[in-house]
Design an enzyme around this catalytic site. Sequence first.
Site, PDB file in Angstrom:
ATOM      1  N   TRP B 170      40.261  45.468 -42.660  1.00  0.00           N
ATOM      2  CA  TRP B 170      38.939  45.643 -42.046  1.00  0.00           C
ATOM      3  C   TRP B 170      38.988  46.614 -40.874  1.00  0.00           C
ATOM      4  O   TRP B 170      38.389  46.360 -39.841  1.00  0.00           O
ATOM      5  CB  TRP B 170      38.363  44.297 -41.563  1.00  0.00           C
ATOM      6  CG  TRP B 170      38.174  43.314 -42.641  1.00  0.00           C
ATOM      7  CD1 TRP B 170      38.900  42.176 -42.845  1.00  0.00           C
ATOM      8  CD2 TRP B 170      37.208  43.372 -43.688  1.00  0.00           C
ATOM      9  NE1 TRP B 170      38.448  41.524 -43.954  1.00  0.00           N
ATOM     10  CE2 TRP B 170      37.409  42.230 -44.491  1.00  0.00           C
ATOM     11  CE3 TRP B 170      36.198  44.280 -44.038  1.00  0.00           C
ATOM     12  CZ2 TRP B 170      36.640  41.969 -45.624  1.00  0.00           C
ATOM     13  CZ3 TRP B 170      35.428  44.012 -45.165  1.00  0.00           C
ATOM     14  CH2 TRP B 170      35.656  42.874 -45.935  1.00  0.00           C
ATOM     15  N   GLU B 371      34.656  41.845 -33.420  1.00  0.00           N
ATOM     16  CA  GLU B 371      34.795  41.764 -31.955  1.00  0.00           C
ATOM     17  C   GLU B 371      34.628  40.329 -31.477  1.00  0.00           C
ATOM     18  O   GLU B 371      34.056  40.079 -30.415  1.00  0.00           O
ATOM     19  CB  GLU B 371      33.741  42.637 -31.258  1.00  0.00           C
ATOM     20  CG  GLU B 371      33.673  44.052 -31.745  1.00  0.00           C
ATOM     21  CD  GLU B 371      34.791  44.911 -31.210  1.00  0.00           C
ATOM     22  OE1 GLU B 371      35.498  44.446 -30.309  1.00  0.00           O
ATOM     23  OE2 GLU B 371      34.957  46.024 -31.715  1.00  0.00           O
ATOM     24  N   GLY B 372      35.132  39.391 -32.262  1.00  0.00           N
ATOM     25  CA  GLY B 372      34.983  37.974 -31.927  1.00  0.00           C
ATOM     26  C   GLY B 372      33.735  37.426 -32.583  1.00  0.00           C
ATOM     27  O   GLY B 372      32.635  37.905 -32.326  1.00  0.00           O
TER      28      GLY B 372
END
Lengths: 259, 392
Positions: B170, B371-372
């Site tokens: 990813w 990003e979390g």
Amino acid sequence: MKIVVCVKYVPDATADRGFNEDGTTDRESVDSLLSELDEYAIEQALQIVESGVEAEITYLTVGPDDATDALRKALAMGGDNAVHVNDDDIQGTDALGTSLILAKAIEANGYDLVICGMASTDGGMGVVPAMLAERLGVPQVTYLDEVKVEGGVVKGRREGDTATEQVEASLPAVISVTDRTGEARFPSFKGIMAARKKPLESKDLDDLGIDSDEVGLSAAWSTVDAATARPARTKGEVVTDEGEGGVQLATFLAAKKFI
Amino acid sequence: MALAPIDPKDPLGIDDLFDAEELAVRDTVRRFCAERVTPHVAGWFERGELPTVRELAVELGRIGVFGMHLEGYGCAGASAVQYGLACLELEACDSGLRSLVSVQGSLAMYAIHRFGSEEQKQAWLPRMAAGEALGCFGLTEPDVGSDPASMRTHAKRDGSDWILNGRKMWITNGSVASVAVVWARTDEGVRGFVVPTDTPGFAAHDIHHKMSLRASVTSELVLDDVRLPDSAVLPEVVGMRGPLTCLNEARYGIVWGSLGAARTCLQAALDYAATREQFGRPIAGFQLTQAKFADMAVELHKGLLLALHLGRRKDAGTLRPEQVSFGKLNNVREAIEICRTARTILGANGISLEYPVMRHAANLESVLTYEGTSEMHTLVIGKALTGLDAFR
Ligand SMILES: Cc1cc2nc3c(=O)[nH]c(=O)nc-3n(C[C@H](O)[C@@H](O)[C@H](O)COP(=O)(O)OP(=O)(O)OC[C@H]3O[C@@H](n4cnc5c(N)ncnc54)[C@H](O)[C@@H]3O)c2cc1C
Ligand SMILES: Cc1cc2nc3c(=O)[nH]c(=O)nc-3n(C[C@H](O)[C@H](O)[C@H](O)COP(=O)(O)OP(=O)(O)OC[C@H]3O[C@@H](n4cnc5c(N)ncnc54)[C@H](O)[C@@H]3O)c2cc1C
């Protein structure tokens, strides 16, 4: 050489603009910005330097306190420094007065070439460049679609209704450029950050040796008597074609004197 | 004095909180997107490609967006608020465009700028700022996402060299990157490596069949015995603090960016509802539609105030990572809700690529996760409030 670009800080043309009771422009209730047509003048100045002509570019504006926004925007696109003429007594000045102030400021700065836009996007008279040349006593070549500076001469192309003219003038000179000279560049972020550090000088009428009764609303040769908002657009007429749509169209156009 | 009427695009007057330089940055990006990207982006999304990514990168480099908030090495040295405004405008165009810029500037360039050697900075940052070289950031793996500390990619010493092995999954910009910042476990702890993508043993394969961020390159990185000199390791950091610091930077951009997608969708819905007539009048006149608009506008502009607050803290040097989690959780969650609601207002047209709403809603599914994930940020805030760690 020295290039001075005259840029005007104008009320946003896309906003709802209005007038004060004395016929002057209401600058309080609308945002203002650098006149878009003056971006073409800036672009041409930058291109002249990029074409190899060694020149210092100074931006000049006559306008209220926050007209520095227009100068910073210009400096973000490129160029070297800027002069802001600002004085309470300037309020209401007409085109003649504006050209006087610009001329004095340009003389104080020194110049070989003055570049203006073709017209402001608010007043839109398109007369300041000619008045300016007259006051400075130098040649004017206005409404240029293409500009080049070579060997002490400014050359350009002017597209007319019936002919294309190639015009030129010896420097020093005043020119104005049209919106057909080519898209103005985006200010890059580095340009925006660098603009902060470029010199921006503020001057008032005293500094330029102009008497306050030579300018301002009271000295204007022309006044705004009345201003009427254009009536709102009404819905267009829909012609439904039931066999004689063409006739209806022709009748409509004839009634409006289009044919 | 009579108050000026409300501007539907800025009902709270938040624009007054930005200075002229901040607005100039915003204008430059807005104009760039409108002229160079918006006319093409739906087509790229439909075909799942970014055909002119290199030319686009050079143009973006020219205006100065890459690493704009970094100092020196050809970077613009902008403020956090200016960077935020740029992200917002980019994502108002497409989340894929903002991802390209975030990964380049906040992940790859930031890692080198913050943790790199002088030699690494000189070698990469000026070219990356100019958009001549693209970078990617490899942390996530096929089996490791939210818990990156358990990564499997590893690097072993071989004399003075390093040998890198593993898989990264990813990875945005993966196959178009000239340089990859790859995080790997070593005997000393997690370390970052600056890997030129033409190094033998390095390969990148694009991930297809995405239903989100289709106008963005997403790849798998394969690292098979990639031999690197000692000078390839980022010298200034050891441990998970390295990648987590970078992610915090990129996440900050998302706090702003996500609102751009929301703004575009709200505007598209307002335009549509003003002209679409049903039951003899514009659907904008129905109370249910207006309730949607009111809720969308309230959340959008609250989100903007939050983003600006965090931005001012970041510029003041007082922004905590937990506060960024707060912003990311709220703004992405509300942005995706706004896009989905806009979708309903456009009816059947809402599912068409002729309009931007479905594209943005689909894009934000990725933004919610990368990003979390929103769950991770929820747990970060939970821990900040209770002192108890619920991750594990
Ligand atoms: C609503 C309105 C009504 C007005 N009514 C009158 C009126 O009735 N009579 C009258 O005589 N004047 C009037 N003015 C003119 C105005 O006050 C002028 O002084 C104006 O600055 C010059 O005219 P212009 O805007 O048409 O400029 P133009 O001649 O159209 O401008 C051409 C170029 O000159 C330069 N330039 C013009 N103004 C400036 C400036 N302030 N600073 C730097 N460069 C500049 C720019 O390069 C610009 O592109 C009016 C203006 C407005 C906005
Ligand atoms: C388009 C796209 C681009 C990306 N680009 C990059 C890139 O450039 N570089 C990079 O390194 N990564 C990239 N990522 C990866 C992204 O960061 C990860 O997908 C993300 O961190 C989540 O990891 P995961 O997909 O493995 O999900 P998992 O970690 O497997 O999570 C699956 C679900 O379980 C939940 N979950 C996990 N642990 C807990 C827990 N303790 N408590 C409660 N819930 C939990 C998660 O919130 C999630 O809902 C990208 C992803 C996408 C979609």
